[in-house]
Scaffold this active site. Structure first.
Site, PDB file in Angstrom:
ATOM      1  CE1 TYR A 152      -3.619   2.632   0.716  1.00  0.00           C
ATOM      2  CE2 TYR A 152      -2.537   3.194   2.649  1.00  0.00           C
ATOM      3  CZ  TYR A 152      -3.323   3.473   1.743  1.00  0.00           C
ATOM      4  OH  TYR A 152      -4.122   4.438   1.577  1.00  0.00           O
ATOM      5  CG  ASP A 240       5.447   3.470   1.069  1.00  0.00           C
ATOM      6  OD1 ASP A 240       5.802   4.011   2.395  1.00  0.00           O
ATOM      7  OD2 ASP A 240       4.467   3.416   0.573  1.00  0.00           O
ATOM      8  CE  LYS A 268       0.582   4.632   8.504  1.00  0.00           C
ATOM      9  NZ  LYS A 268       0.580   3.835   7.287  1.00  0.00           N
TER      10      LYS A 268
HETATM   11  C1  LIG Z   1      -0.023   4.485   6.042  1.00  0.00           C
HETATM   12  C2  LIG Z   1       0.897   4.082   4.777  1.00  0.00           C
HETATM   13  C3  LIG Z   1       0.812   5.045   3.597  1.00  0.00           C
HETATM   14  C4  LIG Z   1      -0.089   6.339   3.478  1.00  0.00           C
HETATM   15  O1  LIG Z   1       0.091   7.017   4.516  1.00  0.00           O
HETATM   16  P1  LIG Z   1      -1.016   8.310   4.986  1.00  0.00           P
HETATM   17  O2  LIG Z   1      -0.443   9.045   6.066  1.00  0.00           O
HETATM   18  O3  LIG Z   1      -2.131   7.215   5.272  1.00  0.00           O
HETATM   19  O4  LIG Z   1      -1.361   8.864   3.690  1.00  0.00           O
HETATM   20  C5  LIG Z   1       1.783   4.940   2.589  1.00  0.00           C
HETATM   21  N1  LIG Z   1       2.643   3.653   2.501  1.00  0.00           N
HETATM   22  C6  LIG Z   1       2.684   2.898   3.321  1.00  0.00           C
HETATM   23  C7  LIG Z   1       3.535   1.838   3.250  1.00  0.00           C
HETATM   24  C8  LIG Z   1       1.688   2.964   4.605  1.00  0.00           C
HETATM   25  O5  LIG Z   1       1.552   2.043   5.692  1.00  0.00           O
END
Ligand SMILES: *Cc1c(COP(=O)(O)O)cnc(C)c1O
Length: 433
Positions: A152, A240, A268
């Site tokens: 994601y 990511d 995060k």
């Molecule tokens: C949570 C998440 C996102 C998106 O971050 P948001 O602050 O919710 O937009 C992107 N990549 C990864 C791996 C994530 O866990």
């Protein structure tokens, strides 16, 4: 300070708030997984949190493993963070001019993550991933993006194809409202398998430790192979690290795995519980960004004074040893949970990477999204989740999420968790019959 009413003292109820929320907000929530659709039952509304615990509006205390899906690593309302936020807010919450804390946070990131030479701050992980891809396309002049099923990268159009977590929970291949043209250049391939990186590929974007299809570690050689394939093709490798950054090790997953990408996405943990993201990487690559280069990217609240203060306060609490200790404790928790489930006759996997912990029902270790889907398909997660919640332990309300033990979780908290899991496993085992 004025006495604050205790949760529960104002007569609010979860059910009452859910009803009001549904009247004014789609599904009653501001992010789909919070609605409990995939586990059944009604969501609890949090009144406050402290350390490893949250209290709902009815005054019920829950041992919290959601921790804002990984945004919180110190636990809730850590005094150093609360103070930093209060101080920053008192000096003004946003200016639209550069501030010292933006410099400090960028320095803190570059210091911790070797190879990350320039960073830009944004307000969410979604923005970070979306912008990193734009940079990769701008730098290479190529359109293609390779992403992995079950990973994601936020909810931007082009990256929503084959997403894990919330998208996976809803069982949607991507999302309505995304035209085919928006994902025409996005190639979705299986995790832990080497993709074909052709001459039109701008970047390969990957969660170096996948944490949005449950927890799936990279198999040995996978990330190294991606590095080589990108180099051979002239494509950029994007990690990511919105979950893994400043979570799985001091320098994140690139430090843990020894593989260095060209670009990183953060979020995060880096915001200390406030809206924050960042993307960064090689100096020459990041140099394509405006105002120095032709790739546009901007944000009214980017590098926000309060969010940067919170992020800095969190990073100041973390060193190499903190990660080592928490990882060792979580490894033991993983073994104990595994035994608890096994003793109840429940076939399950409890993968652990650093201080991240996953849970898959089923016989086989999970290495990709098909495996994660098969585990979710056993249908055991909802029963396990509800039995844990009934015992005061809050897991994430979806089978594709991971568990986020924080530094505030004590040995007693872990004991309580294993006890609850022993009972919850019996609930699942009854279901298996
Ligand atoms: C949570 C998440 C996102 C998106 O971050 P948001 O602050 O919710 O937009 C992107 N990549 C990864 C791996 C994530 O866990």
């Amino acid at each position: 300070m004025a006495e604050r009413p205790l949760p529960g003292a104002r007569g609010l109820t979860n059910a009452g708030l859910e009803l009001r929320a549904r009247a004014v907000t789609p599904g009653g929530v501001n992010s789909p997984v919070r609605a409990f659709n995939s586990v059944g039952g009604a969501p609890y509304f949090v009144a406050r949190g402290r350390g490893a615990y949250v209290w709902d509006v009815e005054g019920r205390r829950l041992l919290d493993y959601v921790q804002s899906y990984g945004a919180s690593i110190l636990g809730h309302a850590h005094p150093a963070v609360v103070e930093a936020v209060a101080r920053a807010a008192a000096d003004g919450t946003t200016f639209g001019a550069p501030t010292e804390r933006e410099v400090l946070l960028a320095e803190a990131i570059c210091e911790r993550v070797p190879g990350c030479e320039l960073v830009r701050l944004v307000s969410s992980g979604t923005e970070a991933a979306m912008s990193a891809v734009r940079v990769a396309r701008g730098f290479t002049g190529r359109p293609g993006v390779v992403k992995f099923a079950g990973c994601y990268h936020g909810h931007s159009d082009g990256l929503l194809a084959g997403g894990g977590s919330g998208v996976a929970t809803l069982g949607l291949p991507g999302s309505a409202g995304v035209p085919p043209a928006a994902v025409a250049h996005t190639l979705v391939v299986p995790y832990n398998q080497m993709p074909d990186v052709g001459p039109d590929v701008a970047c390969v974007i990957v969660e170096p430790v996948a944490a949005n299809m449950g927890l799936v570690a990279p198999v040995p050689g996978f990330l190294e192979g991606l590095r080589r394939a990108c180099d051979a093709s002239g494509a950029l490798l994007i990690f990511d690290e919105v979950i893994t950054g400043f979570r799985v090790a001091h320098g994140g997953a690139s430090q843990l795995t020894g593989v260095q990408p060209d670009l990183w996405c953060f979020g995060k943990v880096i915001g200390g519980g406030l809206p924050m993201g960042a993307f960064g990487g090689r100096r020459d690559v990041m140099g394509v960004l405006a105002p120095d280069g032709p790739v546009y990217q901007a944000g009214t609240l980017s590098g926000n004074p309060v969010a940067t203060a919170a992020g800095l306060a969190v990073l100041a609490q973390l060193d190499t040893e903190t990660y080592r200790d928490l990882s060792a404790r979580v490894a033991q928790l993983g073994r104990d949970l595994s035994v608890a489930l096994g003793d109840a006759g429940v076939a399950a996997q409890v993968p652990v990477v650093g201080p991240l912990l996953g849970l898959f029902f089923g016989e086989a270790p999970v290495t990709d999204f098909d495996g994660a889907r098969a585990s979710a398909g056993t249908g055991h997660y909802p029963a396990f989740f509800r039995a844990m919640l009934a015992r005061g332990v809050a897991l994430a309300p979806g089978p594709y999420e991971v568990t986020f033990p924080s530094l505030a979780h004590t040995a007693e908290d872990f004991e309580l968790t294993v006890e609850a899991a022993t009972a919850a496993a019996r609930a699942v085992s009854a279901e298996q019959l």
